[in-house]
Design a protein around this motif. Sequence first.
Motif, PDB file in Angstrom:
ATOM      1  N   ARG A 168      42.836  26.554  62.464  1.00 26.20           N
ATOM      2  CA  ARG A 168      42.427  26.168  61.046  1.00 26.20           C
ATOM      3  C   ARG A 168      42.529  24.177  61.350  1.00 26.20           C
ATOM      4  O   ARG A 168      41.448  24.196  61.308  1.00 26.20           O
ATOM      5  CB  ARG A 168      43.637  26.718  60.311  1.00 26.20           C
ATOM      6  CG  ARG A 168      43.064  28.265  59.597  1.00 26.20           C
ATOM      7  CD  ARG A 168      44.263  28.231  58.590  1.00 26.20           C
ATOM      8  NE  ARG A 168      43.953  27.253  57.509  1.00 26.20           N
ATOM      9  CZ  ARG A 168      42.806  27.208  56.382  1.00 26.20           C
ATOM     10  NH1 ARG A 168      42.312  28.808  56.222  1.00 26.20           N
ATOM     11  NH2 ARG A 168      43.038  26.889  55.211  1.00 26.20           N
ATOM     12  N   ALA A 195      38.902  24.079  63.898  1.00 24.30           N
ATOM     13  CA  ALA A 195      38.444  24.183  62.780  1.00 24.30           C
ATOM     14  C   ALA A 195      37.980  23.128  61.842  1.00 24.30           C
ATOM     15  O   ALA A 195      36.928  21.977  61.018  1.00 24.30           O
ATOM     16  CB  ALA A 195      38.660  25.613  62.200  1.00 24.30           C
ATOM     17  N   GLY A 196      39.483  21.933  61.234  1.00 22.94           N
ATOM     18  CA  GLY A 196      38.941  20.332  60.676  1.00 22.94           C
ATOM     19  C   GLY A 196      39.329  21.350  58.988  1.00 22.94           C
ATOM     20  O   GLY A 196      39.712  20.641  58.548  1.00 22.94           O
ATOM     21  N   LEU A 197      40.043  22.282  58.586  1.00 24.90           N
ATOM     22  CA  LEU A 197      40.315  23.019  57.241  1.00 24.90           C
ATOM     23  C   LEU A 197      41.935  22.554  56.875  1.00 24.90           C
ATOM     24  O   LEU A 197      41.867  22.322  55.836  1.00 24.90           O
ATOM     25  CB  LEU A 197      40.439  24.485  57.745  1.00 24.90           C
ATOM     26  CG  LEU A 197      38.746  25.359  57.617  1.00 24.90           C
ATOM     27  CD1 LEU A 197      39.320  26.887  57.793  1.00 24.90           C
ATOM     28  CD2 LEU A 197      37.891  24.955  56.339  1.00 24.90           C
ATOM     29  N   PRO A 205      35.482  19.245  58.935  1.00 21.72           N
ATOM     30  CA  PRO A 205      34.930  20.678  59.777  1.00 21.72           C
ATOM     31  C   PRO A 205      33.424  21.256  60.071  1.00 21.72           C
ATOM     32  O   PRO A 205      32.699  21.075  61.118  1.00 21.72           O
ATOM     33  CB  PRO A 205      35.007  21.707  58.869  1.00 21.72           C
ATOM     34  CG  PRO A 205      35.543  21.399  57.384  1.00 21.72           C
ATOM     35  CD  PRO A 205      35.964  19.654  57.410  1.00 21.72           C
ATOM     36  N   GLY A 206      32.435  20.547  58.991  1.00 20.78           N
ATOM     37  CA  GLY A 206      31.195  20.215  59.030  1.00 20.78           C
ATOM     38  C   GLY A 206      30.829  19.976  60.313  1.00 20.78           C
ATOM     39  O   GLY A 206      29.654  20.118  60.462  1.00 20.78           O
ATOM     40  N   MET A 266      33.546  29.511  62.621  1.00 20.12           N
ATOM     41  CA  MET A 266      34.662  30.312  62.391  1.00 20.12           C
ATOM     42  C   MET A 266      33.849  31.655  61.966  1.00 20.12           C
ATOM     43  O   MET A 266      33.300  31.548  61.342  1.00 20.12           O
ATOM     44  CB  MET A 266      35.106  29.847  62.084  1.00 20.12           C
ATOM     45  CG  MET A 266      36.533  29.951  61.589  1.00 20.12           C
ATOM     46  SD  MET A 266      37.982  29.157  61.074  1.00 20.12           S
ATOM     47  CE  MET A 266      39.511  29.597  60.456  1.00 20.12           C
ATOM     48  N   PHE A 273      36.194  34.763  60.359  1.00 19.99           N
ATOM     49  CA  PHE A 273      37.386  34.662  59.381  1.00 19.99           C
ATOM     50  C   PHE A 273      38.324  36.144  59.553  1.00 19.99           C
ATOM     51  O   PHE A 273      36.668  36.788  59.773  1.00 19.99           O
ATOM     52  CB  PHE A 273      37.472  34.601  57.781  1.00 19.99           C
ATOM     53  CG  PHE A 273      37.485  32.957  57.519  1.00 19.99           C
ATOM     54  CD1 PHE A 273      38.382  31.922  57.647  1.00 19.99           C
ATOM     55  CD2 PHE A 273      35.489  31.900  57.805  1.00 19.99           C
ATOM     56  CE1 PHE A 273      38.242  30.374  57.071  1.00 19.99           C
ATOM     57  CE2 PHE A 273      36.193  30.543  58.012  1.00 19.99           C
ATOM     58  CZ  PHE A 273      37.059  29.847  57.555  1.00 19.99           C
ATOM     59  N   ASP A 289      38.687  38.421  57.312  1.00 15.81           N
ATOM     60  CA  ASP A 289      37.829  39.221  56.596  1.00 15.81           C
ATOM     61  C   ASP A 289      36.892  38.609  56.437  1.00 15.81           C
ATOM     62  O   ASP A 289      35.569  38.846  55.435  1.00 15.81           O
ATOM     63  CB  ASP A 289      38.305  38.645  54.721  1.00 15.81           C
ATOM     64  CG  ASP A 289      38.490  37.295  54.383  1.00 15.81           C
ATOM     65  OD1 ASP A 289      37.506  36.271  55.453  1.00 15.81           O
ATOM     66  OD2 ASP A 289      39.282  36.807  53.253  1.00 15.81           O
ATOM     67  N   TYR A 290      35.952  38.056  57.106  1.00 14.99           N
ATOM     68  CA  TYR A 290      34.604  37.685  57.651  1.00 14.99           C
ATOM     69  C   TYR A 290      34.025  37.233  56.652  1.00 14.99           C
ATOM     70  O   TYR A 290      33.369  36.318  57.309  1.00 14.99           O
ATOM     71  CB  TYR A 290      33.828  38.591  57.710  1.00 14.99           C
ATOM     72  CG  TYR A 290      34.357  40.455  58.306  1.00 14.99           C
ATOM     73  CD1 TYR A 290      34.813  39.679  60.023  1.00 14.99           C
ATOM     74  CD2 TYR A 290      35.010  41.645  57.837  1.00 14.99           C
ATOM     75  CE1 TYR A 290      35.761  40.649  60.454  1.00 14.99           C
ATOM     76  CE2 TYR A 290      35.548  42.647  58.613  1.00 14.99           C
ATOM     77  CZ  TYR A 290      35.859  42.046  60.021  1.00 14.99           C
ATOM     78  OH  TYR A 290      36.285  43.695  60.330  1.00 14.99           O
ATOM     79  N   ALA A 291      34.466  36.585  55.627  1.00 19.45           N
ATOM     80  CA  ALA A 291      33.907  35.784  54.359  1.00 19.45           C
ATOM     81  C   ALA A 291      32.181  35.925  54.655  1.00 19.45           C
ATOM     82  O   ALA A 291      31.799  34.942  54.285  1.00 19.45           O
ATOM     83  CB  ALA A 291      34.597  34.286  54.612  1.00 19.45           C
ATOM     84  N   LEU A 292      32.129  37.120  53.951  1.00 14.72           N
ATOM     85  CA  LEU A 292      30.339  37.156  53.646  1.00 14.72           C
ATOM     86  C   LEU A 292      30.163  36.937  52.397  1.00 14.72           C
ATOM     87  O   LEU A 292      31.299  37.395  51.692  1.00 14.72           O
ATOM     88  CB  LEU A 292      29.782  38.803  54.165  1.00 14.72           C
ATOM     89  CG  LEU A 292      30.105  38.613  56.087  1.00 14.72           C
ATOM     90  CD1 LEU A 292      29.681  40.134  55.966  1.00 14.72           C
ATOM     91  CD2 LEU A 292      29.674  37.597  56.599  1.00 14.72           C
ATOM     92  N   ARG A 294      26.545  35.415  61.866  1.00 15.02           N
ATOM     93  CA  ARG A 294      26.461  33.890  61.239  1.00 15.02           C
ATOM     94  C   ARG A 294      27.114  33.146  62.044  1.00 15.02           C
ATOM     95  O   ARG A 294      26.554  31.917  62.043  1.00 15.02           O
ATOM     96  CB  ARG A 294      26.933  34.034  59.903  1.00 15.02           C
ATOM     97  CG  ARG A 294      26.717  32.819  59.230  1.00 15.02           C
ATOM     98  CD  ARG A 294      26.634  33.515  57.658  1.00 15.02           C
ATOM     99  NE  ARG A 294      28.567  33.857  57.908  1.00 15.02           N
ATOM    100  CZ  ARG A 294      29.355  33.614  56.546  1.00 15.02           C
ATOM    101  NH1 ARG A 294      29.453  33.742  55.173  1.00 15.02           N
ATOM    102  NH2 ARG A 294      30.866  34.430  56.450  1.00 15.02           N
ATOM    103  N   ALA A 295      28.177  33.616  63.158  1.00 15.60           N
ATOM    104  CA  ALA A 295      28.635  32.650  63.898  1.00 15.60           C
ATOM    105  C   ALA A 295      27.464  31.961  64.921  1.00 15.60           C
ATOM    106  O   ALA A 295      27.291  30.807  65.850  1.00 15.60           O
ATOM    107  CB  ALA A 295      30.101  32.765  64.318  1.00 15.60           C
TER     108      ALA A 295
END
Lengths: 344, 272
Positions: A48, A51-53, A73-74, A80, A82, A84-87, A147-148
């Motif tokens: 993280r 990633a910058g989180l 992060p952007g 990234m 996640f 839980d996939y964060a869809l 998506r990644a």
Amino acid sequence: MAGIEISALTKEFPGGVQALNGLDLSIADGEFFALLGPSGCGKTTLLRTIAGLETPTSGSVRIGDRDVTRLPPGARNVAMVFQDYALFPHMTIEDNIAYPLKIRRQARETRLKHAHDVGSQLGLDGLMRRRPAELSGGQQQRVALARAVACHPSAFLFDEPLSNLDARLRLEARTFLKRLQRQLGVTTVFVTHDQAEALALADRIAVMEAGRIRQIGTPREVFGRPANTFVAGFIGSTPMNLLPGVVRDGAVLVAAQQLSVLDVPDGEVVVGVRPEYVAVTENGPLAGAVATVENLGTSSLVTVDVDGLSIGAVVPEDREVEPGTRVALNPTRVLVYRDGELVS
Amino acid sequence: MMLVVKRILTYVVMGVGTAFFALPVLWLLSAPLDDTPTYAVRPPRTFSLDNFASIMDNRYAVASLVNSTILSLGTMVLVVSAAALAAYALSRARVPGRDALIYLLLLLSSVVTGTAAMVPIFLLIFQLGLIDSHFGVILVLTGGLLPAAIFLLKDFIDTIPPSFEESARVFGASPLQILRQIVVPVARPGLATIAVWTVVQVWGSFLTPFILLRDPDKQPAAVLVRTFYTEGGSPNLGLIAAFSLLYSIPVVLMYLLAWSRYGFRFHGGIKT
């Protein structure tokens, strides 16, 4: 595409929890790199932070030739995935995959076309109009990967990408992931607590414990020559035998029997031998009675009591022994640890 | 045998209970269409729509429904936007004593719109020069409803995994984009529930608008209905019944709409 350089990275959470402790790490361009360790070892925090989180307390992160330590992060051009996939549940699959391009203000047609290209590359044809909740776990994972991939990042960051899949699917997804990474050649860092997954996927592995890296190496190095007893105990699907022993005039003794002769100073040591490298024979240096036999499929793990020590040995499926029989053990590839560190 | 008796008793109790709650509803459906309504529940003797016509003649009646709408929608906009922001912040930020704060607010909120606080609230609104203004009523009602709305919405937003927002952040989305494109759409069922709940609460509220609005032109339906008497001084049942029916229709419609669109089911993220 870019390598990742981490130097003297420290992260302390409010309340004094030290998640990362002066970490140095260099990940080469295009490398498939695993961060492996038990839960709470700081591996996810490290990911993280890349990633910058999370912002590090001190130290720096470089991606390619840019210092990104203070960038949001952007602005880091990483993608990234996640655990839980964060869809996004309110968007269709195509909109999910195209979302990074929407942020970059690409026209809807362009980004949907791109999403469909990436989607079919990852075997998602026919699912593009559905919503995430209508997909199986394996499909959702591939959407998250798509998506990644769609945003063409300079590095992929995967947080336990396979842990939400059931055991069978996990093996398929593992092969898929490795092939995808080879095809794209994008630097990839992934976090896992599963040593088998790390060994199978990674070009190199960093084994972490309590915010520090205990060993960095190729899967062969980490498996064959663990740098310390922590790594030795953590890597391997059958736990390594770590036996109390002594060295006298270069002879390594366990249970008063000589196992090998090595060039190490005299004194008390811990002797490490993988069960896979212990042969069950008629005559060997260690003798004892078989206590338990555990079937592992193509092999069995035999535990033998030798003078109060339990020693594991893996035997092939046609060479099984009955519990209670007396056998001799002949360990090879003996490793010697002193004060927890590998000395030979 | 015992089972049969038990079952019969259960149905009798349920029947009595249902009748108890059904009677006023039946009266509300039949009385407005009756030429000479009484307190009895019965099919209309002589069917007529005169009661509705007399509502149209009453210069305050239609205006009061408009007033109710203004108060409801105004409060709803304030409550939903303020509660959404507060609930989001409380859900995501680590505030020490957060739960205690929410419970304290919840506890105090029943005081704010309660009878006990009416005198200080009247004085406060009087000094602000907001007596007889819809805005004053909206402010007081918003204050009373906000804590519960924040509490409900926070619970809902807690079920949305932070990874949604983090994922969007890594892709480069700005905080405003994350709010507009991710958080609000995912939280929409929760926001809709709070919106409907607020409208229903305000639509039915009596005490606050009764005290703060002196001008009958500005009073909402719930306050106005109390003035429907005949010249003889007895309740004008026809007018009250017809007006009550009109008054309850929007609320029923809102429930049906919210129920059909969201089923009042909260859906958060995927299970992990």
